[in-house]
Design a protein around this motif. Structure first.
Motif, PDB file in Angstrom:
ATOM      1  N   PHE A 152      28.692  40.988  35.038  1.00 49.72           N
ATOM      2  CA  PHE A 152      28.663  42.221  35.116  1.00 49.72           C
ATOM      3  C   PHE A 152      26.497  41.820  34.809  1.00 49.72           C
ATOM      4  O   PHE A 152      25.598  42.553  35.367  1.00 49.72           O
ATOM      5  CB  PHE A 152      29.135  42.631  34.123  1.00 49.72           C
ATOM      6  N   ASP A 153      26.533  41.246  34.132  1.00 48.82           N
ATOM      7  CA  ASP A 153      24.912  41.404  33.194  1.00 48.82           C
ATOM      8  C   ASP A 153      24.738  39.414  33.016  1.00 48.82           C
ATOM      9  O   ASP A 153      25.062  39.632  31.615  1.00 48.82           O
ATOM     10  CB  ASP A 153      24.389  42.647  32.457  1.00 48.82           C
ATOM     11  N   ALA A 155      21.532  38.424  32.015  1.00 48.35           N
ATOM     12  CA  ALA A 155      20.473  38.516  31.235  1.00 48.35           C
ATOM     13  C   ALA A 155      21.126  38.771  29.600  1.00 48.35           C
ATOM     14  O   ALA A 155      20.486  38.001  28.810  1.00 48.35           O
ATOM     15  CB  ALA A 155      19.423  38.965  31.496  1.00 48.35           C
ATOM     16  N   GLY A 156      21.782  40.118  29.723  1.00 49.48           N
ATOM     17  CA  GLY A 156      22.381  40.165  28.719  1.00 49.48           C
ATOM     18  C   GLY A 156      23.841  39.315  28.200  1.00 49.48           C
ATOM     19  O   GLY A 156      23.244  39.590  27.045  1.00 49.48           O
ATOM     20  N   THR A 278      27.109  60.860  39.778  1.00 47.95           N
ATOM     21  CA  THR A 278      25.777  61.420  40.186  1.00 47.95           C
ATOM     22  C   THR A 278      25.442  61.015  40.414  1.00 47.95           C
ATOM     23  O   THR A 278      25.671  59.475  40.719  1.00 47.95           O
ATOM     24  CB  THR A 278      26.050  62.175  39.025  1.00 47.95           C
ATOM     25  N   PRO A 279      24.320  61.625  41.929  1.00 49.61           N
ATOM     26  CA  PRO A 279      23.250  60.447  42.749  1.00 49.61           C
ATOM     27  C   PRO A 279      22.434  59.492  41.453  1.00 49.61           C
ATOM     28  O   PRO A 279      21.855  60.253  40.156  1.00 49.61           O
ATOM     29  CB  PRO A 279      22.543  61.021  42.826  1.00 49.61           C
ATOM     30  N   PRO A 280      21.597  58.569  41.518  1.00 49.09           N
ATOM     31  CA  PRO A 280      20.900  57.807  40.763  1.00 49.09           C
ATOM     32  C   PRO A 280      19.980  58.714  40.449  1.00 49.09           C
ATOM     33  O   PRO A 280      19.264  59.476  41.619  1.00 49.09           O
ATOM     34  CB  PRO A 280      20.940  56.391  41.602  1.00 49.09           C
ATOM     35  N   GLY A 281      19.571  58.548  39.779  1.00 49.13           N
ATOM     36  CA  GLY A 281      18.025  58.991  39.147  1.00 49.13           C
ATOM     37  C   GLY A 281      17.992  59.335  37.737  1.00 49.13           C
ATOM     38  O   GLY A 281      18.857  58.860  36.505  1.00 49.13           O
TER      39      GLY A 281
ATOM     40  N   ALA B  72      18.283  44.865  29.844  1.00 53.37           N
ATOM     41  CA  ALA B  72      17.907  43.830  30.885  1.00 53.37           C
ATOM     42  C   ALA B  72      16.947  45.539  32.283  1.00 53.37           C
ATOM     43  O   ALA B  72      18.200  47.038  31.478  1.00 53.37           O
ATOM     44  CB  ALA B  72      18.742  43.409  31.409  1.00 53.37           C
ATOM     45  N   ARG B  76      19.392  44.613  37.597  1.00 57.66           N
ATOM     46  CA  ARG B  76      19.934  43.569  37.511  1.00 57.66           C
ATOM     47  C   ARG B  76      21.076  43.439  36.995  1.00 57.66           C
ATOM     48  O   ARG B  76      21.602  42.185  36.678  1.00 57.66           O
ATOM     49  CB  ARG B  76      18.857  42.432  36.558  1.00 57.66           C
ATOM     50  N   THR B  77      22.385  44.326  36.593  1.00 59.00           N
ATOM     51  CA  THR B  77      23.718  44.593  36.380  1.00 59.00           C
ATOM     52  C   THR B  77      23.822  44.619  37.585  1.00 59.00           C
ATOM     53  O   THR B  77      23.351  45.061  39.204  1.00 59.00           O
ATOM     54  CB  THR B  77      23.643  45.554  35.469  1.00 59.00           C
ATOM     55  N   SER B 132      25.087  57.990  36.679  1.00 60.91           N
ATOM     56  CA  SER B 132      23.198  57.980  37.291  1.00 60.91           C
ATOM     57  C   SER B 132      22.845  57.247  36.696  1.00 60.91           C
ATOM     58  O   SER B 132      22.844  55.800  35.483  1.00 60.91           O
ATOM     59  CB  SER B 132      22.719  58.956  37.134  1.00 60.91           C
ATOM     60  N   GLY B 133      21.205  57.087  37.558  1.00 60.58           N
ATOM     61  CA  GLY B 133      20.697  55.801  37.048  1.00 60.58           C
ATOM     62  C   GLY B 133      20.399  55.645  35.118  1.00 60.58           C
ATOM     63  O   GLY B 133      20.196  54.801  34.430  1.00 60.58           O
ATOM     64  N   GLY B 134      20.348  56.870  34.554  1.00 63.86           N
ATOM     65  CA  GLY B 134      19.758  57.537  33.537  1.00 63.86           C
ATOM     66  C   GLY B 134      20.947  57.221  32.595  1.00 63.86           C
ATOM     67  O   GLY B 134      21.134  56.594  31.397  1.00 63.86           O
ATOM     68  N   LEU B 140      24.057  50.711  28.204  1.00 64.95           N
ATOM     69  CA  LEU B 140      23.511  49.524  28.471  1.00 64.95           C
ATOM     70  C   LEU B 140      23.260  49.426  26.818  1.00 64.95           C
ATOM     71  O   LEU B 140      22.600  48.534  26.102  1.00 64.95           O
ATOM     72  CB  LEU B 140      22.023  49.027  29.286  1.00 64.95           C
ATOM     73  N   GLY B 160      12.463  55.425  35.964  1.00 65.84           N
ATOM     74  CA  GLY B 160      13.066  56.202  37.249  1.00 65.84           C
ATOM     75  C   GLY B 160      14.864  56.624  36.585  1.00 65.84           C
ATOM     76  O   GLY B 160      15.950  56.723  36.829  1.00 65.84           O
ATOM     77  N   VAL B 161      14.505  56.838  35.649  1.00 67.12           N
ATOM     78  CA  VAL B 161      16.010  57.847  34.469  1.00 67.12           C
ATOM     79  C   VAL B 161      15.028  58.883  34.574  1.00 67.12           C
ATOM     80  O   VAL B 161      14.379  59.323  34.637  1.00 67.12           O
ATOM     81  CB  VAL B 161      16.170  57.159  33.444  1.00 67.12           C
ATOM     82  N   ASP B 162      16.323  59.741  34.165  1.00 67.26           N
ATOM     83  CA  ASP B 162      16.047  61.203  34.831  1.00 67.26           C
ATOM     84  C   ASP B 162      15.831  61.564  33.221  1.00 67.26           C
ATOM     85  O   ASP B 162      16.055  61.263  32.519  1.00 67.26           O
ATOM     86  CB  ASP B 162      17.544  62.394  34.599  1.00 67.26           C
TER      87      ASP B 162
END
Lengths: 281, 257
Positions: A152-153, A155-156, A278-281, B72, B76-77, B132-134, B140, B160-162
């Motif tokens: 999954f990650d 570095a993590g 939900t869309p990324p953001g 991270a 990167r995930t 979503s990105g946030g 994480l 880039g987070v809400d």
């Protein structure tokens, strides 16, 4: 159904089931090319075992060890890059294996080593497959949490104290052992189908790594049984039939639409629900 | 005397024998929040990789109180890997050892509490790739909370987070500081750096380290960002933006302060 067919199916259910589960991690760790190289590169070991009258599983294990070392050495040359170095090493090993297998003294036919002979398996082969399922399965169960964190990650996972080198080594050891056992049924060229096709078939349709392992194992086992049945009906080569059925399953899994996500699954806290994506953001 | 949470002494670190970050010396007390500023390629992530022990020091040394938690950048995930938000939070328990055993009840409960803390309890069962990105960033962060480390390293967590996620993440930083945890956050946002206890400016070497008022002056920022810095307010040093070049320059963005 004949005893020979039953034996072939049992072998493919055992070794194939394990390869399917392991294959999920091979694909997740992007080790597919390495797995293909390893399975092809162990051909000289198989031939030498045949020439010496030793069990093929020993030859496969020795061949896998030598192939892994040679591939690792060749891939280190930064001037040509790891892919080209690996390709040269594997082609050389396949060439050497073919040369030895075509020698007049060689008792084993080359095509059996390359394409497998599921209908010619011994009791010893079945025992080896059963041991692989028991020991390898226990290792996979123990490793699946750190392997998940790493896939999954990367570095993590390192920050969690999971050292990448031992995990990778454990996975490669399992891979080499699985290939050494399964290669007798499907041969050096077709064994990769057992490792890669089942996880590709299920990957988009599962919600957890554990479900992915179980589903891939089921696809590999069912594909093995279906392939043997198909070869009996059509009079086709058994190993090739199994490989084709598995690859068809992979193609089907890749194009089938994903099932919409159901409600909260086991492990979710009470009251949790699944909102719309939900869309990324 | 309090032992520092993080201490670097004349640290140089890099890849394949080539130092990409050098002359780094700082000491951070427990309970401090630190903003690590610098351009892309300036050495922020490299510093974090040295602090996690993933990269060895080429010269000098670094000391961290316990194993740090590392968050991270979400890019990167693996978004296609089949795990949900709860699974991600639960990964933090692997830092406590006994990784070969199934997660225990108290570890699952800790993961659920961490998700509640970052406002993701409702999304516990949602696949990570569908957040979503946030929300991904908060999942994480929940993993880092479960790890329960004394030092947390966050690589551009607000990028880039809400706004709602940024507010929640900020609130968690405050709680961690109150608990005596040290939080190091890499960022491009010069203005938000003023809210931290300390600022560390990097551009292939350490440019400045100290409280925001003493470090965020025009000459330091120009030395840190070079041509990536545009000073908007000619009368003073307080208004500037940094231009980010992500990846291979296909995306340009600006963070206003």
């Amino acid at each position: 159904m004949s005893d020979i067919e039953l034996r072939a199916m049992l072998e493919l259910v055992l070794a194939g089931g394990f390869c399917g589960a392991l294959g999920f991690w091979v694909v997740s760790e992007r080790l597919t090319y390495g797995a293909e190289s390893l399975s092809h590169g162990l051909l000289p070991g198989l031939v030498l075992a045949g020439l010496a009258g030793a069990p093929l599983v020993l030859g496969a294990a020795g061949g896998a060890l030598v192939a892994a070392a040679l591939i690792a050495l060749s891939a280190r040359d930064e001037r040509v890059g790891p892919d080209a170095g690996t390709a040269v090493a594997v082609t050389g090993l396949v060439g050497l294996g073919a040369l030895l297998a075509l020698a007049p003294e060689a008792p084993q036919r080359l095509e059996e080593l390359l394409f497998g002979d599921p209908l010619g398996l011994s009791d010893g082969d079945l025992v080896a497959a059963a041991l692989l399922v028991l020991a390898g399965g226990a290792m996979l169960i123990a490793l699946h949490r750190p392997l998940s964190a790493r896939a999954f990650d990367t570095a993590g996972a390192a920050a969690l104290g999971l050292r990448p080198a031992p995990l990778r080594l454990a996975l490669l050891t399992l891979l080499a052992t699985a290939v050494a056992v399964a290669v007798q049924g499907l041969g050096a060229l077709l064994v990769l189908a057992m490792l890669v096709a089942p996880p590709v078939a299920v990957r988009r349709h599962v919600a957890t790594p554990r479900a992915a392992m179980l589903a891939a194992a089921a696809v590999a086992a069912l594909g093995g049984v279906a392939g043997i049945q198909l070869s009996a009906l059509a009079g086709s080569a058994a190993g090739a039939s199994v490989a084709l059925v598995l690859c068809a399953a992979a193609a089907l899994g890749a194009v089938l639409p994903r099932r919409p996500r159901a409600g909260p699954r086991r492990g979710a806290p009470p009251g949790s629900r699944s909102p719309a994506p939900t869309p990324p953001g | 005397m309090t032992q520092p949470a993080v201490r670097a002494e004349d640290l140089s670190v890099g890849y394949s024998g080539h130092a990409v970050l050098r002359e780094v010396s700082f000491s951070i007390d427990p309970g401090c929040t630190v903003c690590v500023l610098g351009p892309n390629g300036g050495g922020k992530t490299t510093l974090f990789r040295a602090l996690t022990g993933e990269l060895d020091a080429m010269t000098g040394r670094v000391r961290v109180a316990g194993r740090p938690a590392y968050v991270a950048q979400t890019e990167r995930t693996r978004l296609d890997f089949p795990v949900n938000a709860l699974d991600v939070a639960l990964m933090g328990s692997l830092a406590h050892g006994r990784w070969w055993l199934p997660a225990r009840r108290w570890q699952r409960e800790a993961a659920v509490r961490a998700l509640e803390r970052v406002g993701l309890a409702e999304q516990a069962a949602v696949p990570f790739g569908e957040l979503s990105g946030g929300q991904r960033q908060r999942a994480l962060l929940a993993r880092a909370l479960v790890q329960d480390a004394n030092v947390l390293l966050l690589d551009e967590p607000l990028s880039g987070v809400d706004p709602a996620s940024a507010q929640l993440i900020d609130a968690v930083f405050g709680e961690l500081r109150a608990e005596g945890k040290s939080v190091l956050v890499s960022s491009h946002d010069v203005e938000s750096a003023r809210d931290f206890d300390l600022v560390l400016c990097l551009n292939e070497r350490q440019i400045a380290f100290g409280p925001p008022a003493a470090t965020l002056d025009r000459s330091t920022l120009e030395e840190t960002y070079g041509r990536e810095l545009i000073v908007l307010d000619q009368a003073g040093p307080t208004s500037a933006i940094t231009i980010q070049h992500h990846g291979h320059g296909h995306h340009h963005g600006a963070h206003e302060i």
